[in-house]
Structure formats: C-alpha cells, structure tokens
Motif scaffolding. Sequence first.
Motif, PDB file in Angstrom:
ATOM      1  N   ILE A   1      21.704   2.076  -6.924  1.00 22.77           N
ATOM      2  CA  ILE A   1      21.065   3.426  -6.569  1.00 22.77           C
ATOM      3  C   ILE A   1      22.230   4.397  -6.435  1.00 22.77           C
ATOM      4  CG2 ILE A   1      19.915   4.379  -4.597  1.00 22.77           C
ATOM      5  CD1 ILE A   1      17.799   1.959  -5.119  1.00 22.77           C
ATOM      6  N   VAL A   2      22.879   4.921  -6.173  1.00 25.10           N
ATOM      7  CA  VAL A   2      23.673   5.703  -6.422  1.00 25.10           C
ATOM      8  C   VAL A   2      23.717   7.160  -5.246  1.00 25.10           C
ATOM      9  CG1 VAL A   2      25.342   7.378  -6.866  1.00 25.10           C
ATOM     10  CG2 VAL A   2      25.445   4.840  -7.854  1.00 25.10           C
ATOM     11  N   ARG A   3      24.622   6.753  -4.273  1.00 25.12           N
ATOM     12  CA  ARG A   3      24.560   8.763  -3.375  1.00 25.12           C
ATOM     13  C   ARG A   3      25.417   9.513  -3.988  1.00 25.12           C
ATOM     14  NH1 ARG A   3      24.606  10.431   2.285  1.00 25.12           N
ATOM     15  NH2 ARG A   3      25.100   7.867   2.441  1.00 25.12           N
ATOM     16  N   PRO A   4      25.325  10.038  -4.459  1.00 26.49           N
ATOM     17  CA  PRO A   4      26.576  11.019  -5.031  1.00 26.49           C
ATOM     18  C   PRO A   4      27.419  11.961  -4.483  1.00 26.49           C
ATOM     19  CG  PRO A   4      25.116  11.678  -6.418  1.00 26.49           C
ATOM     20  CD  PRO A   4      24.094  10.830  -5.237  1.00 26.49           C
TER      21      PRO A   4
ATOM     22  N   ALA B   1       0.575  -0.821  -0.108  1.00 26.73           N
ATOM     23  CA  ALA B   1      -0.139   0.307   0.420  1.00 26.73           C
ATOM     24  C   ALA B   1       0.672   1.235   0.328  1.00 26.73           C
ATOM     25  CB  ALA B   1      -0.692  -0.396   1.530  1.00 26.73           C
ATOM     26  N   ARG B   2       2.032   1.377   0.502  1.00 20.89           N
ATOM     27  CA  ARG B   2       2.736   2.188   0.436  1.00 20.89           C
ATOM     28  C   ARG B   2       3.516   2.279  -1.130  1.00 20.89           C
ATOM     29  NH1 ARG B   2       9.107   3.371   1.954  1.00 20.89           N
ATOM     30  NH2 ARG B   2       8.993   5.519   2.510  1.00 20.89           N
ATOM     31  N   TYR B   3       3.507   1.397  -1.816  1.00 24.24           N
ATOM     32  CA  TYR B   3       4.291   1.616  -2.958  1.00 24.24           C
ATOM     33  C   TYR B   3       3.350   2.214  -3.769  1.00 24.24           C
ATOM     34  CZ  TYR B   3       6.583   0.032  -7.332  1.00 24.24           C
ATOM     35  OH  TYR B   3       7.123   0.749  -8.454  1.00 24.24           O
TER      36      TYR B   3
ATOM     37  N   LEU C   1      18.708  -0.713   1.076  1.00 23.54           N
ATOM     38  CA  LEU C   1      18.189   0.393   1.656  1.00 23.54           C
ATOM     39  C   LEU C   1      18.021  -0.447   2.849  1.00 23.54           C
ATOM     40  CD1 LEU C   1      18.668   1.119  -1.175  1.00 23.54           C
ATOM     41  CD2 LEU C   1      18.212   4.038   0.331  1.00 23.54           C
ATOM     42  N   PHE C   2      17.638  -1.051   2.770  1.00 21.79           N
ATOM     43  CA  PHE C   2      17.141  -2.047   4.044  1.00 21.79           C
ATOM     44  C   PHE C   2      17.815  -2.064   5.198  1.00 21.79           C
ATOM     45  CE2 PHE C   2      13.029  -3.250   1.775  1.00 21.79           C
ATOM     46  CZ  PHE C   2      12.657  -3.075   2.288  1.00 21.79           C
ATOM     47  N   ARG C   3      17.277  -1.792   6.428  1.00 20.66           N
ATOM     48  CA  ARG C   3      18.455  -1.546   7.839  1.00 20.66           C
ATOM     49  C   ARG C   3      17.634  -2.614   8.152  1.00 20.66           C
ATOM     50  NH1 ARG C   3      20.559   0.052   4.419  1.00 20.66           N
ATOM     51  NH2 ARG C   3      21.870   1.916   3.750  1.00 20.66           N
ATOM     52  N   HIS C   4      16.654  -2.869   8.704  1.00 24.18           N
ATOM     53  CA  HIS C   4      16.291  -4.316   9.233  1.00 24.18           C
ATOM     54  C   HIS C   4      15.274  -4.959   8.518  1.00 24.18           C
ATOM     55  CE1 HIS C   4      16.931  -1.554  12.939  1.00 24.18           C
ATOM     56  NE2 HIS C   4      16.590  -0.579  12.244  1.00 24.18           N
ATOM     57  N   SER C   5      15.318  -6.620   9.004  1.00 27.91           N
ATOM     58  CA  SER C   5      14.306  -7.258   8.733  1.00 27.91           C
ATOM     59  C   SER C   5      12.932  -7.040   8.292  1.00 27.91           C
ATOM     60  CB  SER C   5      14.852  -8.397   8.992  1.00 27.91           C
ATOM     61  OG  SER C   5      15.974  -9.143   8.606  1.00 27.91           O
ATOM     62  N   SER C   6      11.901  -6.976   7.795  1.00 28.60           N
ATOM     63  CA  SER C   6      10.442  -7.062   7.925  1.00 28.60           C
ATOM     64  C   SER C   6       9.563  -7.670   7.262  1.00 28.60           C
ATOM     65  CB  SER C   6      10.205  -5.341   7.432  1.00 28.60           C
ATOM     66  OG  SER C   6      10.924  -5.213   6.573  1.00 28.60           O
TER      67      SER C   6
ATOM     68  N   GLY D   1      13.658   3.684  -2.528  1.00 27.39           N
ATOM     69  CA  GLY D   1      14.083   2.075  -2.088  1.00 27.39           C
ATOM     70  C   GLY D   1      13.477   1.710  -0.657  1.00 27.39           C
ATOM     71  N   ALA D   2      13.642   0.965  -0.084  1.00 28.37           N
ATOM     72  CA  ALA D   2      13.561   0.198   1.774  1.00 28.37           C
ATOM     73  C   ALA D   2      11.906   0.056   1.004  1.00 28.37           C
ATOM     74  CB  ALA D   2      13.635   1.615   1.964  1.00 28.37           C
ATOM     75  N   ASP D   3      11.575  -0.583   0.089  1.00 34.84           N
ATOM     76  CA  ASP D   3      10.096  -0.952   0.585  1.00 34.84           C
ATOM     77  C   ASP D   3      10.155  -1.650  -0.487  1.00 34.84           C
ATOM     78  OD1 ASP D   3       7.436  -1.567  -0.993  1.00 34.84           O
ATOM     79  OD2 ASP D   3       6.961   0.585   0.697  1.00 34.84           O
ATOM     80  N   ILE D   4       9.015  -3.320  -0.394  1.00 39.53           N
ATOM     81  CA  ILE D   4       9.476  -4.661  -0.938  1.00 39.53           C
ATOM     82  C   ILE D   4       9.241  -4.359  -2.011  1.00 39.53           C
ATOM     83  CG2 ILE D   4       7.388  -5.629  -0.225  1.00 39.53           C
ATOM     84  CD1 ILE D   4       9.712  -8.046   0.356  1.00 39.53           C
ATOM     85  N   SER D   5       7.976  -3.319  -2.828  1.00 38.78           N
ATOM     86  CA  SER D   5       7.860  -3.324  -3.852  1.00 38.78           C
ATOM     87  C   SER D   5       8.686  -3.578  -5.133  1.00 38.78           C
ATOM     88  CB  SER D   5       6.275  -3.053  -4.200  1.00 38.78           C
ATOM     89  OG  SER D   5       5.773  -3.182  -3.158  1.00 38.78           O
ATOM     90  N   THR D   6       9.710  -2.855  -4.968  1.00 38.28           N
ATOM     91  CA  THR D   6      10.891  -2.085  -5.418  1.00 38.28           C
ATOM     92  C   THR D   6      11.713  -4.228  -5.487  1.00 38.28           C
ATOM     93  OG1 THR D   6      12.437  -1.476  -3.659  1.00 38.28           O
ATOM     94  CG2 THR D   6      10.966   0.252  -4.557  1.00 38.28           C
ATOM     95  N   ILE D   7      11.596  -4.405  -5.378  1.00 35.11           N
ATOM     96  CA  ILE D   7      12.193  -5.938  -5.576  1.00 35.11           C
ATOM     97  C   ILE D   7      11.753  -6.119  -7.263  1.00 35.11           C
ATOM     98  CG2 ILE D   7      10.297  -7.172  -4.945  1.00 35.11           C
ATOM     99  CD1 ILE D   7      12.961  -9.413  -4.417  1.00 35.11           C
ATOM    100  N   SER D   8      10.956  -5.978  -7.769  1.00 31.30           N
ATOM    101  CA  SER D   8      10.995  -5.830  -9.635  1.00 31.30           C
ATOM    102  C   SER D   8      10.623  -4.989 -10.037  1.00 31.30           C
ATOM    103  CB  SER D   8       9.266  -6.746  -9.832  1.00 31.30           C
ATOM    104  OG  SER D   8       8.168  -5.655  -8.781  1.00 31.30           O
ATOM    105  N   THR D   9      10.982  -4.402  -9.698  1.00 33.83           N
ATOM    106  CA  THR D   9      11.946  -2.708 -10.477  1.00 33.83           C
ATOM    107  C   THR D   9      12.274  -2.231 -10.280  1.00 33.83           C
ATOM    108  OG1 THR D   9      10.244  -0.840  -8.596  1.00 33.83           O
ATOM    109  CG2 THR D   9       9.258  -1.845 -10.852  1.00 33.83           C
ATOM    110  N   ASN D  10      12.968  -2.071  -9.373  1.00 34.99           N
ATOM    111  CA  ASN D  10      14.642  -1.553  -8.910  1.00 34.99           C
ATOM    112  C   ASN D  10      15.256  -2.773  -7.548  1.00 34.99           C
ATOM    113  OD1 ASN D  10      17.352  -0.567  -9.124  1.00 34.99           O
ATOM    114  ND2 ASN D  10      16.738   1.065  -9.112  1.00 34.99           N
TER     115      ASN D  10
END
Length: 510
Positions: free
Chosen positions: A275-278, A37-39, A65-70, A50-59
Amino acid sequence: MKKHTIMIAAAMLTLTATAQETYQDATLLRPELNGTARYVGMGGAMEALGADISTISTNPAGIGLFRHSSANLSFGIISQQDAPKMDGADKTHASFDQAGFVYSMRTGRNSFLNFAFNYTKSRDFNNILHASGRANRSSQNQLTYDKADKEIISIEEDKNGFYSDNLSSNQVDLLHMNYTLYDPQAKPEWRWGYYESDTYDMLRQQHGYIGKYDLNVSGNIKDKVYLGLTIGIHDVHYNAYSEYEEVFSDNYGGALLVDEQRITGTGFDFKAGVIVRPIAESPFRFGFSVSTPTFYDLTTSNYTELHVVDKNSGRNAQGYISSDYDFRLNSPWRFGASLGHTVGNMLALGVSYEFADYGKTDNREIDGYDIYGGETSSSDRAMNYHTKKTLKAVSTLKVGAELRPDPSFAIRLGFNYLSPMFEKNGYKDVTLNSIGNYYSSSTDYTNWEDTYRVTAGVGYRIDKFNIDLAYQYNTTNGSFTPYMSFYEAPETVKVSDKRHQVMLTLGYTF
C-alpha cells in the motif's frame, strides 16, 4: 424398456492416479465474502484502507496500518432464502466466522512492525438445492447406454457382474450397467436396453466449510509505504447428500440415485501486498496484492446407491458402490488492486478489484513417489482442457463506505459484483478420458451466473472495546441440467442461491 443389443468388450487398465472434476472444483473454489463485521459491512473494500485484520488474506499490507495491538472474534447466523424442506437439513445455521489478533511494535517515530494471526471461514458450503423438470424421454441410464453404444466405454463381465475400467466411465455408469441396462430375465438377445424418462427431480444438501489460518508479518516505511506477507493454511470439510429421481415413460416405473460425498484435506498459499500513500499531506492511498495458487492435497469418499423399479415386469433392482481416493488441486493465481481515502475522522471510502482466471485451475493426478517417499503428481490434461473450456476469469468489484457522525459510532455500507465463473454453454462432460471422471458419482451440473452482494453495518466503541454488527445479502442465479445428452435433451431449469447473513464482532485494542 427399449430393448437393443449392445457390444461387450474388455478394456483393462491399472489405476495409479487420481484427480478431480471441473464442477466439483468450482464448488470448492467459489469465492465468498467473510471476515470481521466491519470488513463485511463495508463490502470487503478495505484492501487499501487497511487496519482491519480481515485484509490479512486479501492485501497483507493492510495489517501494516495498525498502530496498536488488537484482538477480534466474529460469529453469526446464515439463512438460505426459499430453501426447500429436506430431512436432516436446515436452511438456517450458526456460523463461527473469524478469530484473530495483531501484535504491533513501534520501530521508529513513524514506523511499525506488526505480526498477526487470523482464522476465517473462507467458504460456507451449507446449501439446499432443488431442481425438477422434464426429461423429454431421455434418461440418465440412456446416457450410459449411448456411451457404450458409441464405444466411448466398454463393458466386461466377470463373476461379480459387469464393469468397465475405461476412464470415460464413472460410478453412475457402473451402477446402471448392472441394475438398469441389463435384464437377466429377458431373452439373451434382448437383455440390454434402456428406459426413457418423463421427469426428473434432484434434491441435494451440502454442508461444511473451508477454514483458513493466516500468519502475517507487515510494517511500514515512514508511514508512506506499507508492506505485508501472509502464509495461509486451508482446512477443507465438505459433505453432500443428494437424491436424484427419474419417472420412466409409459408407466414403467422409475429410478432413484442416492449419493453421499465427503471431501477433506488441506492446502496452503502465499500472499504479498503493498500500500502506498503517494502524497505526504493526503490520506489517499492505493494498493496492490498477489496470491499464489492454493495447493490442495485432498481426499474424497463416495457412497452411491441405485434403486430401479420396473412396474411392467415386476423388476426391483438395487445396488451400491463406494470409493475413496486422493487427489491434488491447484487454484489459479489471484491479483488485486485497490484505492482508499479518508476525510478527517468522519468518512472512509474504499474500492477494490480482484482478478482470478478459474479456467487455469490445475487438476493433478498423483502418479508416484519421490526418493523421500513423498507423493508426486502431474496435470490431468483431459480434465484441465475441459476446465479451460468451462470455467473462466472472474472479476470482483467491491465498494464500501464508513461514516462516523460521532467518534464512537460508525455506519457502513458496501456492494460487491462478481462476474460469472462458468461459460454459458459449459457442461459436465462425462465422456472425458480422465481419472477425475472415472471416480465421479453424479452427472448433474449447474452454471451459476453473476453474484451480487449488498452489505450494511454499524459499529460502536467504548474505551478499548468495540462491538460491530453487519448484514450481508448474497444472491446468484444458475441453470441446472441433470446430465449431458447425445440425442434427446432433458430440460434445463433455473435455480438460485440467496443467502442472508447477520454477524457480530467483539474486539479489544491494547
């Protein structure tokens, strides 16, 4: 009934290959927005955030970017606006949309290695289409007659009736040969002819889905570069039932074509992303992704029934045909680029762009077996040429925002624009010398136009639990035509596909 003589010729072929048809390809490949629902609430514009599981199939790098398991679970309701009534069909249905988890491991002070699995319903086929218009004294059976008259197809007779093994004929042609064009009660010189029609009416119900199962490995390098790789398995379940009716001119009667189709099978693809954080002091980041074609191995089953009534002669004919065949289909490559930025813990902004050239969809014929017993295939050149002329590149633009007035509460908005997949003057060519045409059981086609999506959502977090709610409105218009024509043309009418989706995601972070 207009009476004419028609030439009957023999054309025998051994059929050893199978493939698919352009407009059916588009039904399977038409992109949708689904996930958590967030995505969805942010319009899917999270490929760089990032940091949303739905990006698994797009990027896939977004998982890095996850720092904790979910873990997350998503479900909801989808309703089609202005859907006509049809027996056995419901314009509103429940939908199980997503289920997955991310396991995050720290590998350094600012580095992580993450593993993820996610199921997403990537395509929801549920739809009811109704289209009616003037036939202008043309007809579906006249199309079959004209194909024979122009020697595009040939007709042979045996003890079981009339048939044609030309690849340019299809199952609709075969039924009309036996139950519409030929009148055994007429004089021999006048037994072949066709009916003209005043009006047509199409009612079709589709249901089913494509389920996508993604496995991902991802991570980051010093919190500056994020990399990800996803392997996807696609599970296809497509079902359609249609009733196509014509009213013949001059009070002759009419014809009803009933068609049932089922497509099942699997596919697989690979996706990679970065993903790059320049700037070290800035949360701004950009991302790129690429996805291979989805390599589908599919089976289709058809049952088609024709009823013809001639009020003047008292003729009442009916017959059916059924078939099963296997085919392969490769979708086009997909490329994505994205930007993301956050302002403290209060605001997140995302923009994503995706490109896929559907004119490069590859219809493939199964033409044999290798030394290990596996099937081999080759491109269906005739159908692929038609696909290249009919489908085109689609650009998808996604923008989204998330505002957090409180650390535990979020408000989200999103917007999508998809350019048309179909050429404006594209049509379903039933004269192609293609095995995909030979097994086709319908003649109609719809050229869908631009797609617009507007999304919104809210989220609330309580300790390690989160609950998210999203709404999506999806709208696109199209032009429906019942069949191509050589002479008189049937009316092309406007149709639409408008959907409302409400979904809920339950999540837990550990």
